[in-house]
Design a protein around this motif. Structure first.
Motif, PDB file in Angstrom:
ATOM      1  N   PHE A 148       0.829  -1.179   0.000  1.00 17.48           N
ATOM      2  CA  PHE A 148       0.000   0.000   0.000  1.00 17.48           C
ATOM      3  C   PHE A 148       0.874   1.243   0.000  1.00 17.48           C
ATOM      4  O   PHE A 148       1.868   1.299   0.713  1.00 17.48           O
ATOM      5  N   GLU A 149       0.482   2.212  -0.801  1.00 15.74           N
ATOM      6  CA  GLU A 149       1.224   3.471  -0.811  1.00 15.74           C
ATOM      7  C   GLU A 149       0.818   4.323   0.380  1.00 15.74           C
ATOM      8  O   GLU A 149      -0.350   4.325   0.758  1.00 15.74           O
ATOM      9  N   GLU A 150       1.790   5.071   0.896  1.00 18.77           N
ATOM     10  CA  GLU A 150       1.461   5.992   1.982  1.00 18.77           C
ATOM     11  C   GLU A 150       0.527   7.064   1.441  1.00 18.77           C
ATOM     12  O   GLU A 150       0.711   7.572   0.336  1.00 18.77           O
ATOM     13  N   PHE A 151      -0.456   7.399   2.212  1.00 19.05           N
ATOM     14  CA  PHE A 151      -1.352   8.459   1.795  1.00 19.05           C
ATOM     15  C   PHE A 151      -0.688   9.807   2.009  1.00 19.05           C
ATOM     16  O   PHE A 151      -0.061  10.042   3.018  1.00 19.05           O
ATOM     17  N   ILE A 152      -0.861  10.682   1.026  1.00 16.85           N
ATOM     18  CA  ILE A 152      -0.245  12.003   1.161  1.00 16.85           C
ATOM     19  C   ILE A 152      -1.086  12.877   2.081  1.00 16.85           C
ATOM     20  O   ILE A 152      -0.581  13.548   2.954  1.00 16.85           O
ATOM     21  N   ALA A 153      -2.379  12.827   1.856  1.00 16.73           N
ATOM     22  CA  ALA A 153      -3.258  13.655   2.680  1.00 16.73           C
ATOM     23  C   ALA A 153      -3.324  13.092   4.094  1.00 16.73           C
ATOM     24  O   ALA A 153      -3.254  11.889   4.295  1.00 16.73           O
ATOM     25  N   GLU A 154      -3.470  13.962   5.043  1.00 12.06           N
ATOM     26  CA  GLU A 154      -3.585  13.502   6.425  1.00 12.06           C
ATOM     27  C   GLU A 154      -4.995  13.053   6.746  1.00 12.06           C
ATOM     28  O   GLU A 154      -5.210  12.264   7.652  1.00 12.06           O
TER      29      GLU A 154
ATOM     30  N   LYS B 127       2.662  -3.448   7.114  1.00 11.01           N
ATOM     31  CA  LYS B 127       3.334  -3.180   5.848  1.00 11.01           C
ATOM     32  C   LYS B 127       4.748  -3.730   5.884  1.00 11.01           C
ATOM     33  O   LYS B 127       5.214  -4.362   4.937  1.00 11.01           O
TER      34      LYS B 127
ATOM     35  N   PRO C 297      -6.700   7.957   6.603  1.00 10.27           N
ATOM     36  CA  PRO C 297      -5.573   7.170   6.071  1.00 10.27           C
ATOM     37  C   PRO C 297      -5.195   6.011   6.980  1.00 10.27           C
ATOM     38  O   PRO C 297      -4.844   4.931   6.502  1.00 10.27           O
TER      39      PRO C 297
ATOM     40  N   TYR D 242      -7.011  -2.561   4.854  1.00 10.83           N
ATOM     41  CA  TYR D 242      -6.434  -3.308   3.732  1.00 10.83           C
ATOM     42  C   TYR D 242      -5.598  -4.472   4.237  1.00 10.83           C
ATOM     43  O   TYR D 242      -5.772  -5.612   3.803  1.00 10.83           O
ATOM     44  N   TYR D 243      -4.698  -4.203   5.153  1.00 13.30           N
ATOM     45  CA  TYR D 243      -3.818  -5.270   5.616  1.00 13.30           C
ATOM     46  C   TYR D 243      -4.543  -6.294   6.468  1.00 13.30           C
ATOM     47  O   TYR D 243      -4.255  -7.490   6.408  1.00 13.30           O
TER      48      TYR D 243
ATOM     49  N   GLU E 127      -6.579   7.973  -5.362  1.00  9.47           N
ATOM     50  CA  GLU E 127      -5.489   7.085  -4.956  1.00  9.47           C
ATOM     51  C   GLU E 127      -5.591   5.792  -5.768  1.00  9.47           C
ATOM     52  O   GLU E 127      -5.920   4.716  -5.250  1.00  9.47           O
TER      53      GLU E 127
ATOM     54  N   LYS F 284      -3.606   3.647  -7.279  1.00  6.86           N
ATOM     55  CA  LYS F 284      -2.858   2.424  -7.024  1.00  6.86           C
ATOM     56  C   LYS F 284      -3.441   1.670  -5.836  1.00  6.86           C
ATOM     57  O   LYS F 284      -3.630   0.453  -5.880  1.00  6.86           O
ATOM     58  N   ASN F 285      -3.731   2.385  -4.786  1.00 10.30           N
ATOM     59  CA  ASN F 285      -4.271   1.727  -3.613  1.00 10.30           C
ATOM     60  C   ASN F 285      -5.655   1.147  -3.883  1.00 10.30           C
ATOM     61  O   ASN F 285      -5.989   0.062  -3.404  1.00 10.30           O
TER      62      ASN F 285
ATOM     63  N   LEU G  15      -5.181  -1.988  -5.685  1.00  8.51           N
ATOM     64  CA  LEU G  15      -4.663  -3.015  -4.782  1.00  8.51           C
ATOM     65  C   LEU G  15      -5.786  -3.657  -3.982  1.00  8.51           C
ATOM     66  O   LEU G  15      -5.839  -4.871  -3.824  1.00  8.51           O
TER      67      LEU G  15
END
Lengths: 103, 404
Positions: free
Chosen positions: A49-55, B172, B204, B211-212, B241, B243-244, B247
């Motif tokens: 999973f990519e880190e989210f940019i927005a908080e 992760k 987030p 997901y995990y 988002e 890519k996520n 996924l």
């Protein structure tokens, strides 16, 4: 987005040692395969999973709509070609097995 | 240097988490300048300054941070990682006495320890050694999680608000080092602790965690629970988002397919990678074209195995068989008695050359699983269907996606 898939649905067939691979896939799948696959993007090798940019974010940016799945795909429509051919096959009275149709 | 010390003091005394985070990051804009100044300073003087101008309890940490910067400056990532590892240990000791405001710093330090571990491991790999830094970093990240979940302070200022971020980050990392079995301890801790509901945490944190968690449930074949997690994660994840989103779908679709839920056309058009991967399976299920399903399995085998979803997708073949059998029923004028030979012919028609015994087995399985309501007459080789609802609708019940 990294994937740059070809638009046509049919692919060049993979180097086909899939019969041998069948054995492999019976086993415990602990090791994802390392071979890279041509034509597909890097996406399929990477499951992180990519880190989210927005908080944080509000709901308008999310997918709150309900149409994620198809509500009634299991319809009873048999007017398509495939169904018509199927009908012909199963209503044949002779005992001979029909040649499988190329779909 | 004076600016640095002053900023640090001011941020520390005002409990400015974002401020301290910037001042302890190896990636921050000031880092290069700072490194230069540090390298030009006499180490003993530096230490004296730090102890005097920053003092307890932060001085130890800051001095360690300087060591990390110097190692990076020398391009020695093995050393940088080692020093950062030490920095992390000092930090956890400090953090256990600090409240919620310290969380941005915690996240950043864990993130950077992982990055440096990655770089250190790259170096080890290049030198034909075993990469073990990330494994070690994972243990530290776990400690980061512990420091959040064990905080007993009043909720408002508790580090408990970092639990789901840290859990997601730990997952992760464990996934990356292939130690997924260590995730269960985290799940267990979360279960027994008194925490605010997931929905109260930043989005987030929620999405990554869901997901995990879904992935772990999927691996145990707990498909129903996995589905709930994936749907919730998907819904809460912003559309951009990509890519996520893809996924999540990569694992959600197989779980749907095996119980006869198909993604909407709209969804498939918005997520082309998903469409590319699962499109043929979905078509095969709709048409009842079992052979097409099997061909898709062969064609996608390598990639599905790489994803660890192959066995699950394979299970969905029986949904395509069900579709085929239902078509036979309809095309046979919905007669409630169907000679099994018709199913045999149908399977042959789609190119699946099975023996009659297998046909009987398929039908029996359909009955057993509730896809068909009726019974087999072996003597007469017929399927006798129930008058009412012989092919009950599938994939219609949807667990609520409202999680906590």
């Amino acid at each position: 987005m990294s994937s740059n898939n070809p638009s046509s649905p049919s692919k060049a067939p993979q180097a086909d040692n899939s019969a041998g691979d069948k054995q492999q896939q019976q086993q415990q799948q602990t090791q994802p395969q390392k071979e890279s696959i041509p034509q597909l993007g890097a996406l399929e090798e990477d499951d992180e999973f990519e880190e989210f940019i927005a908080e944080d974010w509000n709901e308008t940016e999310e997918d709150q709509e309900t149409h994620l799945w198809e509500d009634n795909w299991d319809d009873e429509d048999v007017e398509d070609d495939f169904s018509k051919q199927l009908r012909a096959e199963i209503t044949k009275d002779n005992g001979n097995s029909p040649m499988p149709m190329k779909i | 240097m004076k600016t640095y010390y002053d900023s640090f003091q001011s941020c520390a005394s005002s409990e400015d988490g974002d401020g301290i985070k910037a001042l302890l990051s190896t990636d921050a804009p000031h880092a290069k300048d700072l490194t230069l100044k540090i390298s030009q300073n006499n180490p003993k003087k530096l230490e004296a300054d730090v102890r005097r101008l920053i003092g307890n309890p932060w001085d130890e940490l800051v001095l360690q941070y300087f060591k990390v910067l110097l190692a990076i400056h020398k391009n020695n990532y093995s050393e940088a990682y080692k020093e950062h590892n030490n920095m992390t240990i000092i930090f956890f000791r400090l953090a256990s006495n600090m409240s919620r405001w310290i969380l941005p710093v915690l996240y950043m330090i864990c993130w950077e320890t992982r990055e440096l571990a990655d770089k250190a491991d790259d170096y080890l790999i290049d030198n034909d050694e075993d990469p073990k830094c990330l494994e070690e970093a994972a243990r530290n990240i776990n400690k980061g999680f512990s420091t959040c979940i064990t905080d007993r302070s009043p909720l408002n200022t508790s580090r408990k608000w970092g639990v789901y971020y840290m859990a997601g980050f730990a997952f992760k990392t464990y996934f990356k080092v292939r130690q997924r079995n260590l995730c269960t301890n985290i799940l267990r801790s979360i279960k027994v602790q008194d925490l605010p509901s997931l929905g109260q945490y930043p989005k987030p944190h929620q999405v990554t965690y869901l997901y995990y968690h879904g992935r772990l449930l999927f691996l145990e074949a707990a498909y129903q629970q996995a589905e709930e997690k994936f749907v919730a994660a998907f819904r809460r994840c912003p559309r951009f988002e990509k890519k996520n989103k893809e996924l999540i779908l990569r694992y959600l679709i197989p779980v749907w397919l095996i119980r006869g839920v198909l993604p909407s056309r709209e969804l498939l058009s918005r997520y082309p990678a998903t469409n590319e991967l699962y499109g043929s399976f979905i078509d095969a299920i709709k048409d009842g074209n079992v052979k097409k399903f099997e061909e898709a399995l062969l064609q996608k085998e390598k990639i599905l195995v790489a994803h660890e979803t192959f066995l699950t997708v394979e299970l969905a073949r029986e949904i395509s068989i069900r579709s085929l059998f239902k078509k036979v029923y309809i095309l046979n004028n919905r007669d409630s008695r169907i000679p099994l030979e018709k199913f045999h012919k149908a399977l042959k028609f789609v190119g699946s050359n099975v023996e009659m015994t297998e046909v009987i087995w398929f039908v029996a399985e359909m009955i057993r699983k509730g896809f068909i309501r009726g019974y087999l007459s072996y003597q007469k080789m017929y399927l006798v269907l129930s008058e009412i609802n012989p092919f009950p609708p599938i994939g219609v019940n949807h667990p609520s996606a409202i999680i906590e």
